[in-house]
Motif scaffolding. Structure first.
Motif, PDB file in Angstrom:
ATOM      1  N   PRO A 215      -7.055  11.837 -12.768  1.00 11.19           N
ATOM      2  CA  PRO A 215      -6.720  12.042 -11.187  1.00 11.19           C
ATOM      3  C   PRO A 215      -6.204  13.283 -11.089  1.00 11.19           C
ATOM      4  O   PRO A 215      -6.109  13.873  -9.860  1.00 11.19           O
ATOM      5  N   LEU A 216      -5.564  14.139 -12.055  1.00 14.68           N
ATOM      6  CA  LEU A 216      -5.098  15.729 -11.806  1.00 14.68           C
ATOM      7  C   LEU A 216      -6.232  16.501 -11.273  1.00 14.68           C
ATOM      8  O   LEU A 216      -5.925  17.258 -10.571  1.00 14.68           O
ATOM      9  N   PHE A 217      -7.188  16.327 -12.072  1.00  9.97           N
ATOM     10  CA  PHE A 217      -8.364  17.079 -11.771  1.00  9.97           C
ATOM     11  C   PHE A 217      -8.958  16.836 -10.268  1.00  9.97           C
ATOM     12  O   PHE A 217      -9.678  17.881  -9.890  1.00  9.97           O
TER      13      PHE A 217
ATOM     14  N   ILE B 268      -2.364   6.419  -6.932  1.00 11.86           N
ATOM     15  CA  ILE B 268      -3.659   7.138  -7.287  1.00 11.86           C
ATOM     16  C   ILE B 268      -4.719   6.721  -6.110  1.00 11.86           C
ATOM     17  O   ILE B 268      -5.197   5.468  -5.940  1.00 11.86           O
ATOM     18  N   GLU B 269      -4.863   7.325  -5.036  1.00 11.80           N
ATOM     19  CA  GLU B 269      -5.597   6.897  -3.917  1.00 11.80           C
ATOM     20  C   GLU B 269      -5.862   8.382  -3.239  1.00 11.80           C
ATOM     21  O   GLU B 269      -5.488   9.527  -3.508  1.00 11.80           O
ATOM     22  N   VAL B 270      -6.648   8.246  -2.045  1.00 10.69           N
ATOM     23  CA  VAL B 270      -6.858   9.379  -1.120  1.00 10.69           C
ATOM     24  C   VAL B 270      -6.181   9.424   0.012  1.00 10.69           C
ATOM     25  O   VAL B 270      -5.569   8.412   0.417  1.00 10.69           O
TER      26      VAL B 270
ATOM     27  N   CYS C 135     -11.791  11.324   7.826  1.00 17.50           N
ATOM     28  CA  CYS C 135     -12.339  11.855   6.571  1.00 17.50           C
ATOM     29  C   CYS C 135     -11.261  12.000   5.509  1.00 17.50           C
ATOM     30  O   CYS C 135     -10.160  12.145   5.652  1.00 17.50           O
ATOM     31  N   VAL C 136     -11.972  12.187   4.263  1.00 16.95           N
ATOM     32  CA  VAL C 136     -10.821  12.255   3.152  1.00 16.95           C
ATOM     33  C   VAL C 136     -10.485  13.753   3.013  1.00 16.95           C
ATOM     34  O   VAL C 136     -11.273  14.726   3.263  1.00 16.95           O
ATOM     35  N   VAL C 137      -9.239  14.079   3.143  1.00 21.27           N
ATOM     36  CA  VAL C 137      -8.622  15.454   3.055  1.00 21.27           C
ATOM     37  C   VAL C 137      -8.210  15.764   1.768  1.00 21.27           C
ATOM     38  O   VAL C 137      -7.853  17.057   1.759  1.00 21.27           O
ATOM     39  N   ARG C 138      -7.769  14.833   0.919  1.00 18.60           N
ATOM     40  CA  ARG C 138      -7.266  15.168  -0.338  1.00 18.60           C
ATOM     41  C   ARG C 138      -7.605  14.075  -1.205  1.00 18.60           C
ATOM     42  O   ARG C 138      -7.345  12.668  -0.899  1.00 18.60           O
ATOM     43  N   GLY C 139      -8.240  14.392  -2.267  1.00 14.26           N
ATOM     44  CA  GLY C 139      -8.738  13.351  -3.483  1.00 14.26           C
ATOM     45  C   GLY C 139     -10.066  13.092  -3.499  1.00 14.26           C
ATOM     46  O   GLY C 139     -10.763  13.640  -2.548  1.00 14.26           O
ATOM     47  N   ASN C 140     -10.464  12.303  -4.362  1.00 14.89           N
ATOM     48  CA  ASN C 140     -11.839  11.836  -4.535  1.00 14.89           C
ATOM     49  C   ASN C 140     -12.072  10.336  -4.363  1.00 14.89           C
ATOM     50  O   ASN C 140     -11.581   9.826  -5.313  1.00 14.89           O
ATOM     51  N   LEU C 141     -12.770   9.831  -3.260  1.00 12.73           N
ATOM     52  CA  LEU C 141     -12.600   8.388  -3.267  1.00 12.73           C
ATOM     53  C   LEU C 141     -13.383   7.594  -4.260  1.00 12.73           C
ATOM     54  O   LEU C 141     -12.960   6.803  -4.586  1.00 12.73           O
ATOM     55  N   THR C 142     -14.410   8.143  -4.682  1.00 11.31           N
ATOM     56  CA  THR C 142     -15.163   7.654  -5.679  1.00 11.31           C
ATOM     57  C   THR C 142     -14.361   7.566  -7.046  1.00 11.31           C
ATOM     58  O   THR C 142     -14.307   6.502  -7.640  1.00 11.31           O
ATOM     59  N   VAL C 143     -13.715   8.531  -7.427  1.00 11.70           N
ATOM     60  CA  VAL C 143     -12.798   8.650  -8.451  1.00 11.70           C
ATOM     61  C   VAL C 143     -11.582   7.528  -8.356  1.00 11.70           C
ATOM     62  O   VAL C 143     -11.313   6.809  -9.357  1.00 11.70           O
ATOM     63  N   ALA C 144     -11.192   7.395  -7.324  1.00 14.79           N
ATOM     64  CA  ALA C 144      -9.992   6.503  -6.830  1.00 14.79           C
ATOM     65  C   ALA C 144     -10.451   4.982  -7.121  1.00 14.79           C
ATOM     66  O   ALA C 144      -9.873   4.307  -7.739  1.00 14.79           O
ATOM     67  N   ASN C 145     -11.576   4.597  -6.484  1.00  8.09           N
ATOM     68  CA  ASN C 145     -12.318   3.286  -6.588  1.00  8.09           C
ATOM     69  C   ASN C 145     -12.668   2.988  -8.079  1.00  8.09           C
ATOM     70  O   ASN C 145     -12.244   1.858  -8.452  1.00  8.09           O
ATOM     71  N   VAL C 146     -13.180   3.983  -8.866  1.00 11.54           N
ATOM     72  CA  VAL C 146     -13.666   3.909 -10.232  1.00 11.54           C
ATOM     73  C   VAL C 146     -12.059   3.507 -11.113  1.00 11.54           C
ATOM     74  O   VAL C 146     -12.293   2.522 -11.831  1.00 11.54           O
ATOM     75  N   LEU C 147     -11.303   4.208 -10.734  1.00 10.14           N
ATOM     76  CA  LEU C 147     -10.088   4.144 -11.835  1.00 10.14           C
ATOM     77  C   LEU C 147      -9.312   2.848 -11.230  1.00 10.14           C
ATOM     78  O   LEU C 147      -8.682   2.086 -12.224  1.00 10.14           O
ATOM     79  N   PHE C 148      -9.292   2.482  -9.974  1.00 13.61           N
ATOM     80  CA  PHE C 148      -8.730   1.187  -9.455  1.00 13.61           C
ATOM     81  C   PHE C 148      -9.374   0.109 -10.270  1.00 13.61           C
ATOM     82  O   PHE C 148      -9.113  -0.792 -10.821  1.00 13.61           O
ATOM     83  N   PHE C 149     -10.848   0.076 -10.357  1.00 16.22           N
ATOM     84  CA  PHE C 149     -11.662  -0.908 -11.039  1.00 16.22           C
ATOM     85  C   PHE C 149     -11.418  -1.203 -12.171  1.00 16.22           C
ATOM     86  O   PHE C 149     -11.237  -2.290 -12.756  1.00 16.22           O
ATOM     87  N   ILE C 150     -11.287  -0.055 -12.987  1.00 22.78           N
ATOM     88  CA  ILE C 150     -10.919  -0.054 -14.420  1.00 22.78           C
ATOM     89  C   ILE C 150      -9.495  -0.537 -14.761  1.00 22.78           C
ATOM     90  O   ILE C 150      -9.408  -1.381 -15.731  1.00 22.78           O
ATOM     91  N   GLY C 151      -8.498  -0.152 -14.069  1.00 25.16           N
ATOM     92  CA  GLY C 151      -7.098  -0.391 -14.050  1.00 25.16           C
ATOM     93  C   GLY C 151      -7.052  -2.005 -13.810  1.00 25.16           C
ATOM     94  O   GLY C 151      -6.390  -2.709 -14.523  1.00 25.16           O
ATOM     95  N   PHE C 152      -7.584  -2.335 -12.814  1.00 21.85           N
ATOM     96  CA  PHE C 152      -7.610  -3.865 -12.424  1.00 21.85           C
ATOM     97  C   PHE C 152      -8.305  -4.851 -13.542  1.00 21.85           C
ATOM     98  O   PHE C 152      -7.872  -5.823 -13.661  1.00 21.85           O
ATOM     99  N   SER C 153      -9.490  -4.349 -13.831  1.00 25.38           N
ATOM    100  CA  SER C 153     -10.217  -5.153 -15.188  1.00 25.38           C
ATOM    101  C   SER C 153      -9.383  -5.087 -16.128  1.00 25.38           C
ATOM    102  O   SER C 153      -9.240  -5.920 -16.932  1.00 25.38           O
ATOM    103  N   MET C 154      -8.580  -4.028 -16.645  1.00 22.64           N
ATOM    104  CA  MET C 154      -7.757  -4.024 -17.897  1.00 22.64           C
ATOM    105  C   MET C 154      -6.660  -5.030 -17.706  1.00 22.64           C
ATOM    106  O   MET C 154      -6.508  -5.948 -18.820  1.00 22.64           O
TER     107      MET C 154
END
Length: 300
Positions: A66-68, A81-83, A98-117
């Protein structure tokens, strides 16, 4: 958000992922010790180092990505971790955001991975503990068919102790992460709005405490033994006596060090592998309980 807040949250994110990973490692350790009849040395040689590498690498990756993409953003006083959405400048529709900061796809993927874990940890922990519980009960039932001259009572006590420890580990897991997962799922579906105070307790306070609760469960047998050796001692006091640091024998006054060590000496109650027949010395041939003559000798 300020850089210090971002660094602080990335460290918290790393710690929480390690929390989940090491909970699964602890569950795996108990499973292979009791069900697959390993010992700690075999576990350390075969899988322990690999587990450390995988857990730490995964936690750092989940925290650094998320830092990048500038995905660490403020929300209701917290860094998450969100936009960030705001009005779009390229359209006349004032309601479109519109998204002004962050990447929506990255946020959704990280949320899915974290929730799945979280769900994988809960499912694996539950299945493993049930598996171990059933295995211990089966071994206890198997030993009841024989009279081992005083060993049967010890086996029942050991079986009961292990089942109690398994139950406490499972309760701590669901207290820290089970309620958290249920709340996140309900909020994501939009079916319920959680009161802010309850959210803070079960989503912010309890998940990091899983390791602390596991530590209490792990040292509980030693604390109970300390209470038996020192009647009238409160459980809190027993925990203090067991966990408090002690000076090396060379630095302690003459005679005090040995006495302190005896108070909290490690015993069999700390060894999960005691449930394994593979780790027990060869015993004498069992005596079938149907043999009336031997049964009379045992009862005499």
């Amino acid at each position: 958000p300020p850089l210090t807040n971002i660094i602080s949250f990335s460290q918290t994110k790393t710690a929480l992922k390690c929390n989940q990973g090491y909970q699964m490692a602890l569950t795996l350790n108990i499973l292979v010790l009791i069900v697959f009849e390993w010992n700690q040395e075999k576990f350390a040689k075969k899988v322990e180092k690999q587990l450390h590498i995988i857990i730490i690498a995964l936690a750092l990756t989940m925290a650094i990505i998320p830092l990048f993409f500038q995905n660490y953003n403020p929300r209701c006083g917290n860094c998450t971790i969100e936009v960030i959405f705001d009005e779009c400048n390229s359209t006349d529709d004032e309601e479109e955001l519109c998204v002004v900061r962050g990447n929506l796809t990255v946020a959704n993927v990280l949320f899915f991975i974290g929730f799945s874990m979280v769900f994988i940890m809960l499912i694996f922990g539950t299945v493993a503990m049930v598996w171990v519980y059933v295995h211990v009960r089966r071994q206890e039932t198997k030993t009841k068919r024989y009279n081992f001259r005083g060993v049967q009572r010890d086996n029942h006590r050991e079986s009961k102790r292990i089942r109690k420890i398994l139950l406490l580990y499972t309760i701590s897991l669901y207290l820290c992460w089970g309620i958290f997962a249920a709340m996140v799922a309900l909020e994501s579906l939009g079916s319920i709005q959680i009161v802010y105070g309850i959210r803070v307790v079960f989503k912010e306070a309890f998940p990091p405490l899983l390791g602390f609760f596991n530590m209490l469960v792990y040292f509980l047998p030693k604390c109970l033994k300390y209470q038996q050796d020192h009647p009238g001692t409160w459980l809190v006091t027993a925990y203090f006596q067991v966990l408090r640091p002690r000076a090396p024998c060379a630095l302690s006054p003459s005679g005090m060090c040995c006495g302190q060590k005896e108070d909290v000496e490690d015993g069999q109650e700390m060894n999960f592998a005691m449930a394994n027949t593979a780790n027990e010395p060869a015993s004498s041939s069992p005596i079938d309980s149907t043999d009336q003559k031997d049964a009379l000798n045992l009862n005499s």
